[in-house]
Design a protein around this motif. Sequence first.
Motif, PDB file in Angstrom:
ATOM      1  N   MET A 183      23.765 -28.056 -23.980  1.00 57.99           N
ATOM      2  CA  MET A 183      23.983 -28.055 -22.536  1.00 57.99           C
ATOM      3  C   MET A 183      22.657 -28.000 -21.779  1.00 57.99           C
ATOM      4  SD  MET A 183      27.007 -28.660 -21.868  1.00 57.99           S
ATOM      5  CE  MET A 183      26.655 -28.584 -20.116  1.00 57.99           C
ATOM      6  N   ALA A 184      21.679 -27.291 -22.324  1.00 53.56           N
ATOM      7  CA  ALA A 184      20.348 -27.271 -21.696  1.00 53.56           C
ATOM      8  C   ALA A 184      19.747 -28.673 -21.708  1.00 53.56           C
ATOM      9  CB  ALA A 184      19.440 -26.285 -22.430  1.00 53.56           C
ATOM     10  N   MET A 185      19.978 -29.412 -22.805  1.00 48.54           N
ATOM     11  CA  MET A 185      19.467 -30.780 -22.889  1.00 48.54           C
ATOM     12  C   MET A 185      20.216 -31.696 -21.920  1.00 48.54           C
ATOM     13  SD  MET A 185      17.134 -30.389 -25.096  1.00 48.54           S
ATOM     14  CE  MET A 185      16.701 -32.128 -25.109  1.00 48.54           C
ATOM     15  N   ALA A 186      21.525 -31.572 -21.872  1.00 47.51           N
ATOM     16  CA  ALA A 186      22.323 -32.451 -21.016  1.00 47.51           C
ATOM     17  C   ALA A 186      21.961 -32.287 -19.546  1.00 47.51           C
ATOM     18  CB  ALA A 186      23.808 -32.177 -21.233  1.00 47.51           C
ATOM     19  N   LYS A 187      21.621 -31.059 -19.140  1.00 46.41           N
ATOM     20  CA  LYS A 187      21.290 -30.797 -17.742  1.00 46.41           C
ATOM     21  C   LYS A 187      19.967 -31.432 -17.323  1.00 46.41           C
ATOM     22  CE  LYS A 187      23.915 -26.476 -17.516  1.00 46.41           C
ATOM     23  NZ  LYS A 187      23.847 -25.001 -17.420  1.00 46.41           N
ATOM     24  N   LEU A 188      19.147 -31.858 -18.299  1.00 46.28           N
ATOM     25  CA  LEU A 188      17.885 -32.510 -17.972  1.00 46.28           C
ATOM     26  C   LEU A 188      18.072 -33.971 -17.584  1.00 46.28           C
ATOM     27  CD1 LEU A 188      15.466 -31.245 -20.786  1.00 46.28           C
ATOM     28  CD2 LEU A 188      15.663 -30.401 -18.440  1.00 46.28           C
ATOM     29  N   ALA A 189      19.182 -34.563 -17.975  1.00 48.00           N
ATOM     30  CA  ALA A 189      19.390 -35.991 -17.767  1.00 48.00           C
ATOM     31  C   ALA A 189      19.615 -36.310 -16.299  1.00 48.00           C
ATOM     32  CB  ALA A 189      20.575 -36.469 -18.597  1.00 48.00           C
ATOM     33  N   CYS A 190      19.158 -37.489 -15.917  1.00 52.25           N
ATOM     34  CA  CYS A 190      19.399 -37.937 -14.540  1.00 52.25           C
ATOM     35  C   CYS A 190      20.685 -38.770 -14.515  1.00 52.25           C
ATOM     36  CB  CYS A 190      18.208 -38.741 -14.023  1.00 52.25           C
ATOM     37  SG  CYS A 190      17.613 -40.000 -15.166  1.00 52.25           S
ATOM     38  N   ALA A 191      21.755 -38.151 -15.008  1.00 49.66           N
ATOM     39  CA  ALA A 191      23.076 -38.779 -15.031  1.00 49.66           C
ATOM     40  C   ALA A 191      24.109 -37.664 -15.103  1.00 49.66           C
ATOM     41  CB  ALA A 191      23.213 -39.721 -16.229  1.00 49.66           C
ATOM     42  N   ASP A 192      25.335 -38.008 -14.767  1.00 49.00           N
ATOM     43  CA  ASP A 192      26.415 -37.024 -14.796  1.00 49.00           C
ATOM     44  C   ASP A 192      26.691 -36.596 -16.243  1.00 49.00           C
ATOM     45  OD1 ASP A 192      28.540 -35.409 -14.121  1.00 49.00           O
ATOM     46  OD2 ASP A 192      29.987 -37.059 -14.099  1.00 49.00           O
ATOM     47  N   HIS A 193      26.720 -35.276 -16.485  1.00 50.58           N
ATOM     48  CA  HIS A 193      26.962 -34.776 -17.833  1.00 50.58           C
ATOM     49  C   HIS A 193      28.258 -33.960 -17.909  1.00 50.58           C
ATOM     50  CE1 HIS A 193      24.709 -31.523 -15.775  1.00 50.58           C
ATOM     51  NE2 HIS A 193      25.548 -30.744 -16.440  1.00 50.58           N
ATOM     52  N   MET A 194      29.131 -34.129 -16.919  1.00 49.66           N
ATOM     53  CA  MET A 194      30.362 -33.357 -16.900  1.00 49.66           C
ATOM     54  C   MET A 194      31.246 -33.663 -18.107  1.00 49.66           C
ATOM     55  SD  MET A 194      32.158 -31.015 -15.623  1.00 49.66           S
ATOM     56  CE  MET A 194      31.161 -30.720 -14.153  1.00 49.66           C
ATOM     57  N   HIS A 195      31.230 -34.925 -18.574  1.00 50.16           N
ATOM     58  CA  HIS A 195      32.058 -35.273 -19.736  1.00 50.16           C
ATOM     59  C   HIS A 195      31.589 -34.521 -20.980  1.00 50.16           C
ATOM     60  CE1 HIS A 195      28.566 -37.901 -19.883  1.00 50.16           C
ATOM     61  NE2 HIS A 195      28.860 -38.258 -21.131  1.00 50.16           N
ATOM     62  N   ILE A 196      30.292 -34.257 -21.062  1.00 53.77           N
ATOM     63  CA  ILE A 196      29.759 -33.494 -22.196  1.00 53.77           C
ATOM     64  C   ILE A 196      30.178 -32.037 -22.090  1.00 53.77           C
ATOM     65  CG2 ILE A 196      27.631 -32.704 -23.321  1.00 53.77           C
ATOM     66  CD1 ILE A 196      26.364 -35.351 -22.515  1.00 53.77           C
ATOM     67  N   SER A 197      30.127 -31.485 -20.884  1.00 56.75           N
ATOM     68  CA  SER A 197      30.552 -30.101 -20.675  1.00 56.75           C
ATOM     69  C   SER A 197      32.018 -29.918 -21.035  1.00 56.75           C
ATOM     70  CB  SER A 197      30.312 -29.696 -19.214  1.00 56.75           C
ATOM     71  OG  SER A 197      28.960 -29.805 -18.863  1.00 56.75           O
ATOM     72  N   LEU A 198      32.848 -30.871 -20.589  1.00 60.15           N
ATOM     73  CA  LEU A 198      34.281 -30.771 -20.877  1.00 60.15           C
ATOM     74  C   LEU A 198      34.550 -30.923 -22.379  1.00 60.15           C
ATOM     75  CD1 LEU A 198      35.795 -32.813 -17.900  1.00 60.15           C
ATOM     76  CD2 LEU A 198      35.860 -30.335 -18.245  1.00 60.15           C
ATOM     77  N   TYR A 199      33.839 -31.868 -23.007  1.00 60.11           N
ATOM     78  CA  TYR A 199      34.022 -32.068 -24.450  1.00 60.11           C
ATOM     79  C   TYR A 199      33.650 -30.809 -25.214  1.00 60.11           C
ATOM     80  CZ  TYR A 199      33.452 -33.924 -29.175  1.00 60.11           C
ATOM     81  OH  TYR A 199      33.543 -34.125 -30.530  1.00 60.11           O
ATOM     82  N   SER A 200      32.513 -30.207 -24.864  1.00 60.02           N
ATOM     83  CA  SER A 200      32.065 -29.009 -25.578  1.00 60.02           C
ATOM     84  C   SER A 200      33.034 -27.852 -25.380  1.00 60.02           C
ATOM     85  CB  SER A 200      30.665 -28.599 -25.090  1.00 60.02           C
ATOM     86  OG  SER A 200      30.684 -28.177 -23.745  1.00 60.02           O
ATOM     87  N   LEU A 201      33.567 -27.725 -24.164  1.00 58.61           N
ATOM     88  CA  LEU A 201      34.515 -26.650 -23.894  1.00 58.61           C
ATOM     89  C   LEU A 201      35.812 -26.861 -24.676  1.00 58.61           C
ATOM     90  CD1 LEU A 201      34.998 -24.077 -22.205  1.00 58.61           C
ATOM     91  CD2 LEU A 201      36.042 -25.545 -20.463  1.00 58.61           C
TER      92      LEU A 201
END
Length: 320
Positions: free
Chosen positions: A186-204
């Motif tokens: 999640m720390a890595m995903a938050k660095l991206a200049c793109a929406d990472h909500m799908h990653i957050s939902l997948y991980s949850l």
Amino acid sequence: MLGSSSNHTLLNVATFILLGVPGLEAAHFWLAVPLSVMYSVALLGNFIIMTVISTESALNEPMYHFLCILAAVDIVMSTSVTPKILNIFWSGNGIIGFAACFTQMYIVHATTVIETGLLLAMAFDRYIAICKPLHYQTIFTPQTIAGMGMAILARAITAMTPITWMVVHLPYCASHVVPHSYCEYMAMAKLACADHMHISLYSLIISFIIGGTDVIFIAISYSLILQAVFHLPSQDARVKALSTCGSHVSVMVLFYLPGILSISMAWLGQHVVSLHTQVLLADFYLVIPPMLNPFIYGLKIKSIRKRVWNAMTTNLPGCV
């Protein structure tokens, strides 16, 4: 931090920069001391457990095979991050290569999935041993143990490969400075200049499906075990069964409770829980359970405790 802007641009091409514990940079040296001690104890304790189990023919049982594998997983999990964290704390060098960062991320998260699967397998082992002892040898054959091991590994690969692929393919066109001690997804995903909500939902979702399902089945197993234990005619048998199961339950609480806290704090965000608190919990979560697990098993399981001193000078062979 990196010197000239040209160096910064060069590093951004193929590297990330781990900050350690943001906000506590002045305390890095002092944090390194307990962390290095705990990591050393974790390595020594788990190597001893592996040595004892793999050299003693009397411990050639499924329960001890699972303990041996658990010790190996603990070593891999803590080693995947702790040396780099200590390097950051001691020297301030947080530079990590692009491939190394995502390899570290994959290993640390895959081993946590493997560990929860092992804990479930150990709970099932204790359920069969206590509730259906006459069927134990026919159920827990070498083929069954191998199949369970492959299923646990396959589940970890299936769960972690998609999220790793998604995080790797995010566009990292802004900062490559990671506000963490290791490459947490999640720390890595938050660095991206793109929406990472799908990653957050997948991980949850994955966390709840895997962790939640395992916890439910573990709870069911131990509730049935307790019912069976209290119906045993011999008090000595009850004490022995509760002692062995008690060590397993202690390890499970040690594994699941900090993990649940870590996930909860990550979702609550910095406005509720400070970033340095989140990072500290994540760091020590990968070292404290591997450090304490050998002590819990060594103190609770007499057959391991009796042989631990004889294993101090033996070489480490395979687990099974």
